[in-house]
Structure formats: structure tokens, C-alpha cells
Design an enzyme around this catalytic site. Structure first.
Site, PDB file in Angstrom:
ATOM      1  CE  LYS A 198      -6.304  28.314  -9.186  1.00 36.45           C
ATOM      2  NZ  LYS A 198      -5.592  27.201  -8.544  1.00 36.45           N
ATOM      3  NE  ARG A 208       0.779  31.117  -8.696  1.00 40.68           N
ATOM      4  CZ  ARG A 208       0.386  31.612  -9.852  1.00 40.68           C
ATOM      5  NH1 ARG A 208       1.176  32.446 -10.507  1.00 40.68           N
ATOM      6  NH2 ARG A 208      -0.781  31.279 -10.361  1.00 40.68           N
ATOM      7  CE  LYS A 222       0.465  27.865 -11.332  1.00 40.80           C
ATOM      8  NZ  LYS A 222       0.049  27.357  -9.998  1.00 40.80           N
ATOM      9  CD  GLU A 238     -13.602  25.398 -17.504  1.00 40.80           C
ATOM     10  OE1 GLU A 238     -13.909  24.323 -16.965  1.00 40.80           O
ATOM     11  OE2 GLU A 238     -12.561  25.551 -18.169  1.00 40.80           O
ATOM     12  CE  LYS A 253      -7.660  30.269  -5.946  1.00 37.71           C
ATOM     13  NZ  LYS A 253      -6.938  29.041  -5.761  1.00 37.71           N
ATOM     14  CB  SER A 279      -2.784  35.024  -1.281  1.00 37.12           C
ATOM     15  OG  SER A 279      -2.515  34.974  -2.671  1.00 37.12           O
ATOM     16  CE1 TYR A 318      -4.727  31.825   2.640  1.00 37.30           C
ATOM     17  CE2 TYR A 318      -5.820  33.431   1.207  1.00 37.30           C
ATOM     18  CZ  TYR A 318      -5.088  32.265   1.377  1.00 37.30           C
ATOM     19  OH  TYR A 318      -4.726  31.538   0.266  1.00 37.30           O
TER      20      TYR A 318
HETATM   21  N1  LIG Z   1      -5.195  26.807  -5.350  1.00 38.03           N
HETATM   22  C1  LIG Z   1      -4.935  27.969  -4.570  1.00 38.03           C
HETATM   23  C2  LIG Z   1      -4.407  29.111  -5.375  1.00 38.03           C
HETATM   24  O1  LIG Z   1      -4.136  28.923  -6.533  1.00 38.03           O
HETATM   25  C3  LIG Z   1      -4.220  30.511  -4.845  1.00 38.03           C
HETATM   26  C4  LIG Z   1      -5.040  30.943  -3.713  1.00 38.03           C
HETATM   27  C5  LIG Z   1      -4.650  32.302  -3.168  1.00 38.03           C
HETATM   28  O2  LIG Z   1      -4.021  33.105  -3.861  1.00 38.03           O
HETATM   29  O3  LIG Z   1      -5.006  32.584  -2.028  1.00 38.03           O
HETATM   30 MG   LIG Z   2     -13.147  22.783 -16.257  1.00 38.08          MG
END
Ligand SMILES: NCC(=O)CCC(=O)O
Ligand SMILES: [Mg+2]
Length: 330
Positions: A198, A208, A222, A238, A253, A279, A318
């Protein structure tokens, strides 16, 4: 006059031969719908930065779930937007058996037991500071104390009937710790979808807004736990760790800017590999379509097919319901 030795266009000439040589075909069963939850009844709240996406109260969520079942979408990923009132420094609402998430899970499982449910495991909807974990006096997200909270959160979700717990927090060692806790509690069938690779991406902005953590996070970021955008060897490390700790499926992601990572992960491990069209990707495609700059159906199906070509076994998006309708010719 010399003729081309090979005519690649011969197989492309007609629909039948294009169909026969097509390597990857998108199906509704490749898709995972994403839903945002709110309290109340008959509530549907638009998310301004994600036109077409709404936060849903549990009764409205059940309608969406019914549509997923009808369309053959195998699973729904749930993200609560629980509101300011329940947010605390220690995120304790995350493991409340009566939380919005747990009530939604029980309602969905009793009405649509066949629909898979994926529960987000991270503290950001529940913390006053909007970080995914618990922070020390300097604002640093503490690894082990966060894992203790994530274990309680995972157990509460499993208890409510969640099929997949999906830690998206990027703490080190949390997959193994959650797996052990699930086994000890007898939740041997609860799967773990690890958000393993991620990235600390700017493409999460609209999300968010949707879960209501943007204002809490403020100018925070983050970067001390999510991955650096410039890395992909690190993604393989990872993923390898999460596999050894007991992940049933792994995730890359965001999606479209990280297709190279997806391909490397699938090639290296052959694991069930999921990808998240986040998103910001949704917002970009939607905004261009709304302006008449892109053909929505064509670009969405192209982007989703590209994930399969790059190695994804399943795609969180989505657009899942829209895409499944298009695939069925509706
Ligand atoms: N755990 C979900 C996210 O951090 C964001 C997902 C997104 O931006 O659609
Ligand atoms: Mg990890």
C-alpha cells in the site's frame, strides 16, 4: 514489392478471430464493490469528490448488496464513516460489537449469506487524528500498540461474520498477529486479505472525504508506514512477509499507476492477488467522463481489463456495479 512476412492484422480482421485470441476477459466475478456506511435509515449521502458514489445507511446498503448478488459480483468491501461522535484517541469504537460496521455485517450476512464481505482493518475512521494507528507524544504511529488494537478490531469483525478481514494499516507483523488471534478464537475460516503493498499515495484524497478522516488528518501524512511511490523491490518484500505470516490474498494499491508492481507480485508469488482502483482513480475517470472528454463505459472497462492483464485475480472498484451491468449488456 516485398510482402510482410507475418500479417498480425489477419487475426484482428474479424470479431470471431479477435474473440478467439483474446487473452484476458473481464467478468463480473472479477469485481469487488466498495461501499461507505453511515448511521440512520433511508440515508444516502453523496460524496462530492466521487460523483455517483454515496454513503449508505444499513437499509440502503442491503439494496446495494442485493444488486451485487443479482449481478454475480462475489464480494463487497465495507468502509464505515462513523462520524465525529465516536472518534477517540484510542479508536475503541473499532472493536465495539455494536458499531456501525458490526451491525452492517450482521444485517448483510443474515440477508445475503452468499455475498462475501471484506472488512477494512485500520483505525483511521475511528481516531481523532485520522492516522491508521495509535500515536505517541510526537505523533509517530506506534507499531505494536496499534497491532493490539487491530487484533481486537479483527476479532470483533470476525465475530460479526466478516468473511475477510483486510488490514490496510501497514504495521509490521500484524498479519501474523491477527492470524494467531483468529485461530486461537476459533475463527479458522476467516480469511485475511493483506493490503501488503500500500503506497503513500495522493490518489486516496476523495476516500478521506468519503470516510470523514480528511479534516482529522489535516496536513498529516502516512509516509512513516505506507510505501514510497518510487519503490517496487520493497513491495515484493512486504508481500513475501505477509504471505509467510498467513495472508490468504495480497493487495496492491493504488491500481492504475502501479500496474508494474502488480505484474511483479503476481509473477513472483502466484498468490491470489487483488488490486484496488482507488478513489482518486475513480474521480479522474468520472470527472473526464462528466466533461464529455472520455467515454465512461469504454475507459472503465479498459482500465479494469488492464488490471486482469497485469495479473490481478480480483479488483476492488467503485465502478463494480456499473461495470457488471455493462458486461451483462444492461
Ligand atoms: N484503506 C482504504 C484507503 O486507504 C483508500 C482507498 C481509496 O482511496 O479508494
Ligand atoms: Mg508489511
Amino acid at each position: 514489392m516485398s510482402y510482410p512476412a507475418v500479417r498480425m492484422r489477419r487475426m484482428r480482421r474479424d470479431a470471431f478471430s479477435r474473440a478467439l485470441m483474446r487473452e484476458h476477459t473481464l467478468l463480473p466475478t472479477d469485481l469487488i464493490m466498495v461501499a461507505f456506511l453511515i448511521e440512520g435509515e433511508g440515508q444516502r449521502e453523496a460524496v462530492p469528490s466521487m460523483p455517483g458514489v454515496e454513503r449508505l445507511s444499513i437499509d440502503e446498503l442491503l439494496k446495494l448488496a442485493g444488486e451485487c448478488v443479482r449481478l454475480g459480483i462475489p464480494a463487497l468491501a465495507l468502509f464505515p464513516s462513523p462520524g465525529e461522535a465516536v472518534k477517540t484517541e484510542d479508536a475503541r469504537e473499532a472493536w465495539n460489537p455494536q458499531s456501525l460496521m458490526q451491525r452492517a455485517t450482521r444485517a448483510l450476512k443474515s440477508k445475503y449469506p452468499e455475498l462475501g464481505l471484506i472488512g477494512d482493518v485500520a483505525l483511521d475512521p475511528y481516531t481523532t487524528h485520522g492516522q491508521d494507528g495509535l500515536i505517541d507524544e510526537h505523533g509517530y504511529v506506534m507499531n505494536e500498540p496499534t497491532i493490539e488494537a487491530l487484533i481486537k478490531m479483527s476479532l470483533a469483525q470476525a465475530e460479526a461474520g466478516m468473511d475477510f478481514v483486510a488490514p490496510s494499516d501497514m504495521m509490521d507483523g500484524r498479519i501474523g498477529a491477527i492470524r494467531d488471534a483468529l485461530e486461537e478464537a476459533g475463527h479458522i475460516h476467516t480469511r485475511i486479505l493483506a493490503y501488503s503493498a500500500k503506497y503513500a499515495s495522493a490518489f486516496y484524497g476523495p476516500f478521506r472525504d468519503a470516510v470523514g478522516s480528511a479534516a482529522n488528518l489535516g496536513k498529516g501524512n502516512k509516509h512513516t508506514y505506507q510505501m514510497d511511490v518510487g519503490n517496487s523491490d520493497e513491495a515484493l518484500r512486504e508481500i513475501e512477509l505477509d504471505i509467510h505470516e498467513g495472508a490468504d490474498a495480497v493487495m496492491v494499491k493504488p491500481g492504475m499507476p502501479y500496474l508494474d508492481v502488480l505484474r511483479r507480485v503476481k509473477d513472483a508469488f502466484g498468490m491470489p492477488t487483488f488490486v484496488y482502483q482507488v478513489s482518486g482513480e475513480y474521480a479522474m475517470l468520472k470527472a473526464a467522463a462528466q466533461n464529455g472528454w472520455l467515454d465512461e463505459k469504454a475507459v472503465v472497462l479498459e482500465s479494469l481489463t488492464a488490471f486482469k492483464r497485469a495479473g490481478a485475480d480480483a479488483i476492488l472498484t467503485y465502478f463494480a456495479v456499473d461495470a457488471a451491468r455493462w458486461l451483462k449488456g444492461e
